[in-house]
Write an enzyme that holds these catalytic residues in place. Structure first.
Site, short mmCIF file in Angstrom:
data_model
loop_
_atom_site.label_atom_id
_atom_site.label_comp_id
_atom_site.label_asym_id
_atom_site.label_seq_id
_atom_site.Cartn_x
_atom_site.Cartn_y
_atom_site.Cartn_z
N TRP A 18 0.94 -1.15 -0.06
CA TRP A 18 0.04 -0.03 -0.24
C TRP A 18 0.65 1.25 -0.16
O TRP A 18 0.68 2.26 -0.67
CB TRP A 18 -0.89 -0.08 1.13
CG TRP A 18 -2.08 0.89 1.18
CD1 TRP A 18 -2.68 1.24 2.32
CD2 TRP A 18 -2.91 1.40 -0.03
NE1 TRP A 18 -3.67 2.16 2.03
CE2 TRP A 18 -3.84 2.18 0.49
CE3 TRP A 18 -2.83 1.23 -1.37
CZ2 TRP A 18 -4.93 2.76 -0.16
CZ3 TRP A 18 -3.72 1.76 -2.11
CH2 TRP A 18 -4.79 2.61 -1.50
N HIS A 38 12.52 -0.16 6.42
CA HIS A 38 13.43 -0.65 7.60
C HIS A 38 14.66 -1.31 7.31
O HIS A 38 15.56 -1.66 7.84
CB HIS A 38 12.63 -1.23 8.97
CG HIS A 38 12.25 -2.59 8.75
ND1 HIS A 38 13.06 -3.45 9.01
CD2 HIS A 38 11.30 -3.03 7.81
CE1 HIS A 38 12.41 -4.61 8.78
NE2 HIS A 38 11.15 -4.54 8.08
N GLY A 140 -10.44 3.39 3.74
CA GLY A 140 -11.58 3.04 3.15
C GLY A 140 -11.28 1.66 2.40
O GLY A 140 -10.02 1.07 2.22
N SER A 142 -10.04 -0.51 -0.47
CA SER A 142 -8.69 -0.01 -1.41
C SER A 142 -7.97 -1.36 -1.19
O SER A 142 -7.69 -2.01 -0.24
CB SER A 142 -8.10 1.04 -1.16
OG SER A 142 -7.55 1.45 0.25
N ALA A 144 -3.91 -2.35 -2.90
CA ALA A 144 -2.97 -1.78 -3.35
C ALA A 144 -2.73 -2.29 -4.79
O ALA A 144 -2.45 -1.47 -5.82
CB ALA A 144 -1.44 -2.22 -2.64
N LYS A 195 -13.02 -4.11 10.75
CA LYS A 195 -13.40 -4.73 9.67
C LYS A 195 -12.46 -5.99 9.44
O LYS A 195 -12.91 -7.07 8.83
CB LYS A 195 -13.50 -3.93 8.43
CG LYS A 195 -12.37 -2.99 8.28
CD LYS A 195 -11.38 -3.79 7.00
CE LYS A 195 -10.32 -3.06 6.71
NZ LYS A 195 -9.45 -3.83 5.85
N ASP A 248 -15.47 -0.82 3.45
CA ASP A 248 -14.36 -1.44 3.90
C ASP A 248 -14.60 -2.81 4.06
O ASP A 248 -14.03 -3.79 4.03
CB ASP A 248 -13.57 -0.70 4.82
CG ASP A 248 -12.07 -0.78 4.55
OD1 ASP A 248 -11.66 -1.61 3.88
OD2 ASP A 248 -11.08 -0.16 5.41
N THR A 252 -13.15 -6.35 2.37
CA THR A 252 -12.40 -7.04 3.06
C THR A 252 -12.87 -8.52 3.29
O THR A 252 -12.15 -9.40 3.31
CB THR A 252 -11.70 -6.72 4.49
OG1 THR A 252 -11.66 -5.23 4.26
CG2 THR A 252 -10.80 -7.05 5.05
N ARG A 259 -5.77 -10.20 3.24
CA ARG A 259 -5.08 -11.07 4.11
C ARG A 259 -5.83 -11.53 5.10
O ARG A 259 -5.61 -12.93 5.48
CB ARG A 259 -3.87 -10.36 4.57
CG ARG A 259 -2.80 -9.72 3.43
CD ARG A 259 -1.65 -9.11 3.95
NE ARG A 259 -1.77 -8.02 4.61
CZ ARG A 259 -1.92 -6.93 4.32
NH1 ARG A 259 -2.14 -6.56 3.28
NH2 ARG A 259 -2.16 -5.67 5.33
N GLU A 285 -3.44 -7.78 10.17
CA GLU A 285 -3.76 -6.88 11.32
C GLU A 285 -4.91 -7.43 12.15
O GLU A 285 -4.94 -6.99 13.27
CB GLU A 285 -3.99 -5.31 10.56
CG GLU A 285 -2.85 -4.56 10.15
CD GLU A 285 -2.32 -3.70 11.09
OE1 GLU A 285 -2.45 -4.16 12.33
OE2 GLU A 285 -1.43 -2.79 10.95
#
Length: 340
Positions: A18, A38, A140, A142, A144, A195, A248, A252, A259, A285
């Site tokens: 993203w 990183h 919202g 979306s 990537a 969500k 969203d 999802t 994921r 997440e």
């Protein structure tokens, strides 16, 4: 809207899919972009290959986008910071930037989640680490992959400061990326985080081959849980009918890119959570957000049966079919009273 646009220097913190997709979108609008990650070995790889093969395969990163793992004052010499770091790592990453952060630089957060230890939303973590910078969300329905391929997408810029939300709206809007504004930062952030929990449940439905009517019920009742908790925390109920709520959630729960839905699907097929997470390249997440939501439901005394069953499946070894039976055999109630 884009006719009066002037180019900006923008630093993107986080080179996942993203972050990379939005870095390219912003670059294509004429901005000067720095993309930070990183892992030096991977940023070196990105500089050489100019393709984020781990997170956004098949999309070329323009040669003028600077890719780095260094943290310098030059990197912070920017007009906007796009924060694209997953919630479990957000605090530690921001702490690395704290010494070079330029006070009052606006931060645009695209992170979805709730920190386990503090129960803070991403915008609250940003303030906790960096003080009081202007913060806007960009959240919202979306993906990537779809944004990178130019598929039409709508999303929400949310800030307590409407003028900042409108600035972010102008910054990102293209003919394929439409941005709305919303000043309900709590509602937008809660909808975006919770969500992912419901999406795990949706994936379990898919793994068990339970069908469309089951998933429709799950999405509807899941939205009721999200709305109950969100309004108890100070959000506006109408927000959960919008893009960062219902929009969203639908995306999802049905998308093959999701994921969190994929994690649930694997669980429904009989795999163990540890095995699933070990083989993933990106973070789901919703797994960690589930822990936070359980604590928030206790704090605000909100009934969230779906979330509680998902927690039991993820962390207590409950079988998915047992969780389903528990939900179906709950005491019958009025739908209107449960939602409102």
């Amino acid at each position: 809207m884009t006719q009066n646009f002037s180019a900006k220097n923008i630093t993107v913190i986080g080179n996942g899919g993203w972050g990379t997709a939005l870095a390219i979108l912003l670059y294509n609008k004429g901005n000067k972009i720095s993309l930070w990650g990183h892992d030096k070995s991977y940023t070196d790889y990105l500089n050489e290959k100019r393709e984020n093969t781990k997170y956004l395969k098949g999309i070329t990163i323009p040669p003028d986008i600077a890719i780095t793992s260094e943290i310098t004052g030059t990197l912070m010499d920017t007009q906007f910071i796009l924060s694209a770091t997953p919630t479990p790592y957000l605090r530690s990453v921001l702490l690395k930037f704290k010494e070079v952060f330029v006070d009052k630089t606006p931060i645009i957060s695209i992170t979805k989640g709730i920190e386990n230890e503090t129960l803070m939303r991403p915008s609250e973590i940003i303030h906790d680490v960096l003080g009081d910078p202007p913060v806007s969300l960009l959240l919202g329905p979306s993906h990537a992959e779809e944004v990178a391929h130019g598929l039409p997408t709508t999303i929400v810029a949310s800030s307590n400061d409407l003028s900042l939300a409108q600035t972010v709206q102008e910054l990102f809007t293209t003919d394929r990326f439409r941005v709305y504004t919303n000043t309900d930062i709590i509602g937008v952030e809660i909808g975006a985080a919770l969500k992912n929990v419901i999406a795990i449940a949706a994936g379990i439905c898919d793994g068990l081959s339970l069908g469309d009517t089951t998933k429709a019920a799950l999405i509807t009742r899941g939205l009721a849980e999200i709305s109950r908790l969100g309004t108890a925390m100070g959000a506006k109920k109408i927000t959960f009918s919008g893009l960062s709520g219902l929009g969203d959630l639908i995306t999802t729960c049905i998308s093959p890119y999701g994921r969190n839905r994929w994690v649930g699907e694997q669980i429904g097929k009989g795999k163990m959570l540890e095995e699933i997470l070990r083989d993933m390249k990106q973070i789901a997440e919703g797994v960690w957000t589930t822990k936070s939501v359980i604590e928030l439901s206790k704090k605000y005394r909100i009934e969230m049966p779906i979330t509680h069953e998902i927690y039991s499946v993820l962390f207590s070894g409950k079988k998915p079919l047992e969780a389903l039976n528990n939900l179906m055999l709950r005491t019958p109630k009025s739908e209107i009273e449960e939602i409102y």
